[in-house]
Structures are given as C-alpha cells and as structure tokens.
Design a protein around this motif. Structure first.
Motif, PDB file in Angstrom:
ATOM      1  N   LYS A   1       1.856   4.442  -0.370  1.00 42.19           N
ATOM      2  CA  LYS A   1       2.797   4.285  -1.479  1.00 42.19           C
ATOM      3  C   LYS A   1       3.778   5.454  -1.574  1.00 42.19           C
ATOM      4  O   LYS A   1       4.985   5.265  -1.760  1.00 42.19           O
ATOM      5  CB  LYS A   1       1.989   4.157  -2.771  1.00 42.19           C
ATOM      6  CG  LYS A   1       2.804   3.989  -4.028  1.00 42.19           C
ATOM      7  CD  LYS A   1       1.878   3.894  -5.239  1.00 42.19           C
ATOM      8  CE  LYS A   1       2.668   3.755  -6.524  1.00 42.19           C
ATOM      9  NZ  LYS A   1       1.779   3.661  -7.705  1.00 42.19           N
ATOM     10  N   GLU A   2       3.259   6.677  -1.418  1.00 39.80           N
ATOM     11  CA  GLU A   2       4.093   7.880  -1.581  1.00 39.80           C
ATOM     12  C   GLU A   2       5.151   8.014  -0.479  1.00 39.80           C
ATOM     13  O   GLU A   2       6.143   8.716  -0.642  1.00 39.80           O
ATOM     14  CB  GLU A   2       3.208   9.138  -1.596  1.00 39.80           C
ATOM     15  CG  GLU A   2       2.282   9.259  -2.790  1.00 39.80           C
ATOM     16  CD  GLU A   2       1.092   8.304  -2.763  1.00 39.80           C
ATOM     17  OE1 GLU A   2       0.557   7.985  -3.840  1.00 39.80           O
ATOM     18  OE2 GLU A   2       0.705   7.859  -1.648  1.00 39.80           O
ATOM     19  N   ASP A   3       4.926   7.342   0.652  1.00 36.50           N
ATOM     20  CA  ASP A   3       5.871   7.434   1.773  1.00 36.50           C
ATOM     21  C   ASP A   3       7.027   6.445   1.665  1.00 36.50           C
ATOM     22  O   ASP A   3       7.994   6.528   2.427  1.00 36.50           O
ATOM     23  CB  ASP A   3       5.152   7.170   3.104  1.00 36.50           C
ATOM     24  CG  ASP A   3       4.211   8.303   3.483  1.00 36.50           C
ATOM     25  OD1 ASP A   3       4.363   9.402   2.919  1.00 36.50           O
ATOM     26  OD2 ASP A   3       3.325   8.077   4.325  1.00 36.50           O
TER      27      ASP A   3
ATOM     28  N   ARG B   1      12.273  -0.055  -4.198  1.00 37.79           N
ATOM     29  CA  ARG B   1      11.393   0.554  -3.188  1.00 37.79           C
ATOM     30  C   ARG B   1      11.816  -0.026  -1.846  1.00 37.79           C
ATOM     31  O   ARG B   1      11.807  -1.244  -1.662  1.00 37.79           O
ATOM     32  CB  ARG B   1       9.922   0.250  -3.482  1.00 37.79           C
ATOM     33  CG  ARG B   1       9.496   0.706  -4.869  1.00 37.79           C
ATOM     34  CD  ARG B   1       8.014   0.461  -5.120  1.00 37.79           C
ATOM     35  NE  ARG B   1       7.215   1.481  -4.456  1.00 37.79           N
ATOM     36  CZ  ARG B   1       6.139   1.223  -3.694  1.00 37.79           C
ATOM     37  NH1 ARG B   1       5.753  -0.008  -3.488  1.00 37.79           N
ATOM     38  NH2 ARG B   1       5.469   2.210  -3.152  1.00 37.79           N
TER      39      ARG B   1
END
Length: 294
Positions: free
Chosen positions: A144-146, A158
């Motif tokens: 998710k953070e990438d 996103r």
C-alpha cells in the motif's frame, strides 16, 4: 478544473456506451464473486478478459489452479489473501496492496483468505499478445505504501498503473495499461486523460457518480461502465457521500482470443497443447508434478 490530468480545450470526452451490473456468482471453492467483464453481457473488452469483485470468507477461496497466456492483477480492498505458487513464490496481499502476476507460459497457484470475516478485492485479467504468451512468469508486487497517490480539489487518486495528476506508477505493463483508483468527495469533479486508441471502463466500488456527461444518469456500486471513443473522461460526484471507482484502460491487442477457463491463447491448437502440457506437467508446468499448496 479539479483533479485528473490537465487536458486541452479541444479534447473529446468519452461517454458511457454500455452499463452492466456485476451480479454475484460462485467461483473457486465456495467463493462468491461479482463478475463484470467476462460474463455473457460483456465477454471481453480487448485487452481485458475478466474483472471480478470478490468477497470471500475462510474456508472458501481459490485453491490450486493453473494459468497461461495472460496477467492477473489482484488489488485488495479489505482484509488479506495469501498466495503461493509451484515455483516457491509466496506471500500475503493486504488491504491496499497490489499483486501484478504475469502468468506467461504457466503458473499454478492458490489464493486463500486470511483472518476472520470477509476479505474483499478486485481481480483483473489482462491478455498478453501472442509474442508474450509463453514468456517466463514474473511478479510485480506493491504494498500500500508504495502506491503513489495525489490529491487536489476533493479528488484523490492512487496510481496503480499509468499516470494521473503528474504522478506515475513504477509498474511495467507489458500490455500498455492504466489502472487508477479514484475517490471523489461530495461536489467534486475530475477529468482524466486516456490515450485515444485505448479501450477503457469504470468500475464503481462505492457511492454514486455521474460519468461522461453531466446529464447522464448516475451509476452506483457494482456497475461496470464501458467508455466510448475520446481522450478524456469527466466524472462528477453530485451525491452527499464519497464516490470511489477504478478507471482502467488498455491498448487493444487486436488478436484472436481462444479461452478455455484459465488458459487464454490465440488458436484452438494452442489451447489443446496447453491442456496437454498441464496434464503431462511439461512446457512450463514441470513443477506441478510434486507440488501442492500448504
């Protein structure tokens, strides 16, 4: 203008030319999916073969099964799935994570829910051109953070593949593809450019939005909206609740498609060969001889 890409004044807006409700159906072992692309009303949208919205609780799931000739993109919306394949690749895809798997010449894998309650996500099948169908399998995995994101004027995106609001995904798309996850606050409007030669569609995850033109009727969750020709999509959230949808587009391959379940090739002879390869554990399926998921 709010959100999306900057577009010129002479851009051609894409309108909704088809609207299909994804109805629940049984797949795998006790799992239920809502299939939009890949059902009778919308067999495929080159290069896309299938889109499932899944909602699965253990012990249901997708035990050991093969693929050849295309890519699977799994995007977790809630919860987690573990996956493992016959080449020793294993891991867990959690909320907001993406697994972009190029099955190529052959993968056998399992995809099973983790934890209590319902595990939800989207799985997209993207076709490969004849020259790429028998390549070695590979994975691109993003936690998710990438996944890069951007926000402006009540529009958040996103960027799973492609580009939006000046933000670009690191994912390599063998079949050129865009995959954008948008959330619009109430009252927000966005524009997003789409290459003119590509096929594209929207899948509504939650809320209700107006797509294409201001006077079109709103579309709600679980609907796929096929977009017509043009180079930009307009979206408005006129409701009192957030709107979330994915916008997906890809360059058509324009080749014959012969599909037999999880095998997608160009000719019936190639499908017959694939079935033989799978049955006799050869030409990419060698590891199937002694493998079972744990």
């Amino acid at each position: 203008m709010s959100g999306g890409d900057q577009t010129s004044v002479d851009s051609r807006p894409r309108l909704v030319v088809r609207k299909v409700l994804a109805k629940p159906q049984r797949e795998g072992d006790g799992a239920v999916v809502r299939r939009s692309i890949g059902r009778m009303e919308l067999k495929q949208l080159d290069p896309f073969l299938m889109l499932d919205e899944f909602s699965v609780s253990a012990p249901a799931g997708f035990p050991d099964h093969p693929h050849r000739g295309f890519e699977t993109v799994t995007y977790m919306l809630q919860g987690a799935f573990t996956h493992q394949d016959f080449a020793g690749h294993k891991g867990t895809i959690r909320t907001g994570d993406v697994q972009w798997m190029t099955a190529g010449r052959g993968i056998i894998h399992s995809e099973m829910p983790v934890g209590e309650g319902s595990q939800k996500g989207l799985q997209l099948w993207i076709n490969l051109s004849s020259k790429d169908k028998m390549i070695e399998p590979r994975y691109q995995e993003l936690v998710k953070e990438d996944i890069k994101r951007a926000e402006k004027d009540g529009v958040e995106v996103r960027v799973i593949a492609g580009e939006s609001m000046g933000v670009k995904s690191p994912v390599y798309t063998r079949t050129p593809t865009m995959y954008l996850d948008f959330t619009l606050k109430p009252g927000a409007h966005m524009k997003q450019s789409i290459p003119e030669s590509w096929n594209s569609f929207v899948y509504v995850i939650e809320g209700e939005g107006v797509f294409g033109s201001l006077n079109s009727s709103p579309a709600s969750a679980h609907h796929v909206l096929v977009l017509g020709p043009g180079d930009v999509i307009n979206v408005w959230n006129k409701s009192a609740n957030p709107l979330r949808f994915v916008l997906i587009g890809g360059q058509p391959i324009n080749e014959p498609v012969v599909q037999y379940g999880p095998f997608v090739m160009n000719t019936q002879d190639e499908i017959d060969q694939t079935i033989e390869d799978y049955h006799f554990c050869k030409n990419g399926f060698e590891n199937a001889k002694h493998w079972k998921s744990q």
